[in-house]
Scaffold this motif. Sequence first.
Motif, PDB file in Angstrom:
ATOM      1  N   CYS A  55      -5.709   5.839  -2.379  1.00  0.00           N
ATOM      2  CA  CYS A  55      -6.116   4.338  -2.436  1.00  0.00           C
ATOM      3  C   CYS A  55      -5.392   4.225  -3.600  1.00  0.00           C
ATOM      4  N   THR A  56      -4.894   2.848  -3.802  1.00  0.00           N
ATOM      5  CA  THR A  56      -3.926   2.416  -4.892  1.00  0.00           C
ATOM      6  C   THR A  56      -4.589   0.993  -5.134  1.00  0.00           C
ATOM      7  N   LEU A  57      -4.352   0.405  -6.449  1.00  0.00           N
ATOM      8  CA  LEU A  57      -4.411  -1.019  -6.687  1.00  0.00           C
ATOM      9  C   LEU A  57      -3.101  -1.741  -6.464  1.00  0.00           C
ATOM     10  N   ASP A  58      -2.658  -2.311  -5.531  1.00  0.00           N
ATOM     11  CA  ASP A  58      -1.259  -3.053  -5.065  1.00  0.00           C
ATOM     12  C   ASP A  58      -1.150  -4.333  -5.682  1.00  0.00           C
ATOM     13  N   ILE A  59      -0.215  -4.566  -6.712  1.00  0.00           N
ATOM     14  CA  ILE A  59       0.141  -5.922  -7.026  1.00  0.00           C
ATOM     15  C   ILE A  59       1.635  -6.205  -6.739  1.00  0.00           C
ATOM     16  N   LEU A  60       1.421  -7.236  -5.924  1.00  0.00           N
ATOM     17  CA  LEU A  60       2.512  -7.677  -5.233  1.00  0.00           C
ATOM     18  C   LEU A  60       3.109  -8.914  -5.619  1.00  0.00           C
ATOM     19  N   GLN A  61       4.534  -9.053  -5.703  1.00  0.00           N
ATOM     20  CA  GLN A  61       4.952 -10.403  -5.981  1.00  0.00           C
ATOM     21  C   GLN A  61       6.252 -10.581  -5.209  1.00  0.00           C
ATOM     22  N   LEU A  62       6.112 -11.902  -4.858  1.00  0.00           N
ATOM     23  CA  LEU A  62       7.321 -12.332  -3.731  1.00  0.00           C
ATOM     24  C   LEU A  62       8.292 -13.048  -4.656  1.00  0.00           C
ATOM     25  N   ASP A  67     -12.849   8.588 -15.671  1.00  0.00           N
ATOM     26  CA  ASP A  67     -12.682   7.186 -16.236  1.00  0.00           C
ATOM     27  C   ASP A  67     -11.018   6.614 -16.314  1.00  0.00           C
ATOM     28  N   GLY A  68     -10.201   7.252 -15.843  1.00  0.00           N
ATOM     29  CA  GLY A  68      -8.833   7.030 -15.721  1.00  0.00           C
ATOM     30  C   GLY A  68      -8.511   5.866 -14.843  1.00  0.00           C
ATOM     31  N   PRO A  69      -7.387   4.954 -15.229  1.00  0.00           N
ATOM     32  CA  PRO A  69      -7.093   4.032 -14.414  1.00  0.00           C
ATOM     33  C   PRO A  69      -6.841   4.618 -12.709  1.00  0.00           C
ATOM     34  N   PRO A  70      -7.050   3.893 -11.787  1.00  0.00           N
ATOM     35  CA  PRO A  70      -6.560   4.105 -10.488  1.00  0.00           C
ATOM     36  C   PRO A  70      -4.987   4.078 -10.229  1.00  0.00           C
ATOM     37  N   SER A  71      -4.783   4.763  -9.256  1.00  0.00           N
ATOM     38  CA  SER A  71      -3.495   4.676  -8.908  1.00  0.00           C
ATOM     39  C   SER A  71      -2.829   3.320  -8.850  1.00  0.00           C
ATOM     40  N   VAL A  72      -1.557   2.975  -9.263  1.00  0.00           N
ATOM     41  CA  VAL A  72      -1.124   1.449  -9.061  1.00  0.00           C
ATOM     42  C   VAL A  72       0.086   1.382  -8.416  1.00  0.00           C
ATOM     43  N   SER A  73       0.389   0.451  -7.638  1.00  0.00           N
ATOM     44  CA  SER A  73       1.688   0.283  -7.064  1.00  0.00           C
ATOM     45  C   SER A  73       2.249  -0.976  -7.399  1.00  0.00           C
ATOM     46  N   SER A  74       3.295  -1.199  -8.146  1.00  0.00           N
ATOM     47  CA  SER A  74       4.007  -2.469  -8.249  1.00  0.00           C
ATOM     48  C   SER A  74       4.986  -2.597  -7.216  1.00  0.00           C
ATOM     49  N   ILE A  75       4.826  -3.719  -6.667  1.00  0.00           N
ATOM     50  CA  ILE A  75       5.647  -3.979  -5.406  1.00  0.00           C
ATOM     51  C   ILE A  75       6.599  -5.534  -5.642  1.00  0.00           C
ATOM     52  N   VAL A  76       7.638  -5.482  -5.375  1.00  0.00           N
ATOM     53  CA  VAL A  76       8.385  -6.419  -5.368  1.00  0.00           C
ATOM     54  C   VAL A  76       9.281  -6.914  -3.954  1.00  0.00           C
ATOM     55  N   VAL A  77       8.708  -7.905  -3.498  1.00  0.00           N
ATOM     56  CA  VAL A  77       9.261  -8.087  -1.894  1.00  0.00           C
ATOM     57  C   VAL A  77      10.397  -9.467  -2.100  1.00  0.00           C
ATOM     58  N   SER A  78      11.523  -9.242  -1.469  1.00  0.00           N
ATOM     59  CA  SER A  78      12.286 -10.125  -1.370  1.00  0.00           C
ATOM     60  C   SER A  78      12.008 -11.285  -0.186  1.00  0.00           C
ATOM     61  N   ALA A  79      12.064 -12.505  -0.588  1.00  0.00           N
ATOM     62  CA  ALA A  79      11.414 -13.541   0.348  1.00  0.00           C
ATOM     63  C   ALA A  79      12.834 -13.540   1.341  1.00  0.00           C
ATOM     64  N   GLY A  80      13.785 -13.192   0.889  1.00  0.00           N
ATOM     65  CA  GLY A  80      15.092 -13.460   1.932  1.00  0.00           C
ATOM     66  C   GLY A  80      15.250 -12.404   2.837  1.00  0.00           C
ATOM     67  N   THR A  81      14.660 -11.203   2.901  1.00  0.00           N
ATOM     68  CA  THR A  81      14.822 -10.236   3.926  1.00  0.00           C
ATOM     69  C   THR A  81      13.576  -9.564   4.212  1.00  0.00           C
ATOM     70  N   GLY A  82      12.495  -9.832   3.343  1.00  0.00           N
ATOM     71  CA  GLY A  82      11.237  -8.997   3.968  1.00  0.00           C
ATOM     72  C   GLY A  82      11.231  -7.870   3.313  1.00  0.00           C
ATOM     73  N   THR A 121       7.477  -6.528   5.132  1.00  0.00           N
ATOM     74  CA  THR A 121       7.252  -5.168   5.702  1.00  0.00           C
ATOM     75  C   THR A 121       6.226  -4.220   5.235  1.00  0.00           C
ATOM     76  N   LEU A 122       5.684  -4.470   4.052  1.00  0.00           N
ATOM     77  CA  LEU A 122       4.932  -3.652   3.075  1.00  0.00           C
ATOM     78  C   LEU A 122       3.635  -3.347   4.028  1.00  0.00           C
ATOM     79  N   ARG A 173       2.507  -8.035  14.036  1.00  0.00           N
ATOM     80  CA  ARG A 173       1.925  -9.368  13.614  1.00  0.00           C
ATOM     81  C   ARG A 173       1.586  -9.022  11.992  1.00  0.00           C
ATOM     82  N   SER A 174       1.639  -8.550  11.562  1.00  0.00           N
ATOM     83  CA  SER A 174       1.378  -8.140  10.180  1.00  0.00           C
ATOM     84  C   SER A 174       2.650  -8.334   9.285  1.00  0.00           C
ATOM     85  N   CYS A 175       3.818  -8.087   9.754  1.00  0.00           N
ATOM     86  CA  CYS A 175       4.814  -8.255   9.312  1.00  0.00           C
ATOM     87  C   CYS A 175       5.543  -9.908   9.095  1.00  0.00           C
ATOM     88  N   ALA A 176       4.467 -10.641   9.643  1.00  0.00           N
ATOM     89  CA  ALA A 176       4.987 -12.335   9.862  1.00  0.00           C
ATOM     90  C   ALA A 176       4.356 -13.048   8.472  1.00  0.00           C
TER      91      ALA A 176
END
Length: 291
Positions: free
Chosen positions: A15-22, A94-109, A238-239, A277-280
């Motif tokens: 389980c991670t904390l996902d931070i997604l930016q388009l 007490d430590g921070p949870p696992s974190v995922s930093s995700i950058v998504v390209s609007a042009g390609t997905g 596609t994430l 459907r989730s990819c749309a």
Amino acid sequence: MTLSDRVRLVFAGLCTLDILQLVASYPADNEKVTALDQTVAAGGPATNAAVTAACLGASATLLTAVGRHPLAAGIHADLASSGVKLIDLAADDDGPPSVSSIVVSAGTGNRAVVSTNGAARTLSTPDLSLLAGAQAVQVDGHYPEIAAAVLREARRLGIPTLLDAGSWKPVTPSLLPLLDVVVCSADFRPPGVTDVPAFLAAHGVRWIAISQGPAPILRWTGGDLRPQPVPSTKVVDTLGAGDVLHGALTSAVARRWPLTDDTFAESLDEAAAVASRSCASFGTRAWMRKP
């Protein structure tokens, strides 16, 4: 659907904390760009699979590590709103949870991901009595000791077991004899192995498939691979699509167990439709709110 009609599923893994930016395009070195959109949610293979199963009407329990760092509050809130029962095996960490930093390209997905996998965390031993009454169990191979313990108990209870085999992990060989269903990505490559389905079958796995993104899923029949087309869709992001596939498949397998070649094919078709459907839409949650 009443509560008694819902299939009961257990998921164990990351389980991670996902931070997604388009973004319109990936930034170059030392470049700053303004995101077109953003979202924050709990993520990770087993977590996204559990959320998917809950969205599809299943009773989903997740065994994972979150801890009590302030950032963990976001994970707790997201899973609660998604209808997933969280069993935190690192509740006093007490430590921070696992974190995922995700950058998504609007042009390609397509996306770029930087993450941690939680390997350094110390987990408590779960109370495996929680598996009583479960109709399927899925693991993602993270937290190997937990995965092995859950699979052994599920096998003892006669509960079907599934593995999200996104990539080869050192623990994988020890898990294979405990698994009924393995769906692996095209990137899953056991060292020195060229025929992956035959390798898995030799280790006792009966129900095997290989996912290939938008290309057909390859379903193992016990003697050969048969392609199953996946629905086409306009790809935005596609994430998590593979995680969605596995969550939907776990639910489908639980409802059709014991499997036949025909019902395994039906389960894969059902799961592929949900994953497509989730990819749309952007992120791992927006598709759940669409009709």
